[in-house]
Design an enzyme around this catalytic site. Sequence first.
Site, short mmCIF file in Angstrom:
data_model
loop_
_atom_site.label_atom_id
_atom_site.label_comp_id
_atom_site.label_asym_id
_atom_site.label_seq_id
_atom_site.Cartn_x
_atom_site.Cartn_y
_atom_site.Cartn_z
CG ASP A 120 11.23 -3.09 -2.99
OD1 ASP A 120 11.38 -3.08 -1.80
OD2 ASP A 120 10.55 -1.72 -3.33
CG ASP A 139 8.35 -2.50 1.45
OD1 ASP A 139 9.17 -1.62 2.15
OD2 ASP A 139 8.63 -2.83 0.44
#
Length: 172
Positions: A120, A139
């Site tokens: 991330d 995401d």
Amino acid sequence: MLTRPRIEGLGLALLVALADRAVKAIMVGPLALRERGLIELLPFFDFRYAENYGVSFGMFSATSMEMRYGLILVTGLIATGVLAWMLREKARGDIAGLALVLGGAVGNIYDRLVFGYVIDYADLNIGAWRPFQIFNLADVAITFGVLILLARSFKSREKPETNGDDSATENA
């Protein structure tokens, strides 16, 4: 049967997965985000390296090899279900939403298989307050795909037919 919209959906899913892979490669390669930890961009958005061993918001963190493979299995089954749904779906809008979900899922599953965690890097923040956890392109694709599916499901809900009398409301 592979219709044109379904083939386009598969193409979109592949594009999302490849774009996710490319952006993550840039983050850990040329930008060296893993080593740097943080790249400040805007007052409300930074690149911040994070390794996500769980799923949404770090829930169900895979702390052992068995849990890691279990998480891969579960997310793989969900992705397979999304693929099956997409290959049966007829509505272009729903196919697009499902393709975004599928592409994002494939991107994150790849990370989990190769690295043991999901990379991330996107950090939306207002000072110390973060309305979201640190996230990635996969995401975003999953989120927008789900929002498209929800919006379309609310829009397409059938309203009870009335024939001029109030019998439909009396039986409800």
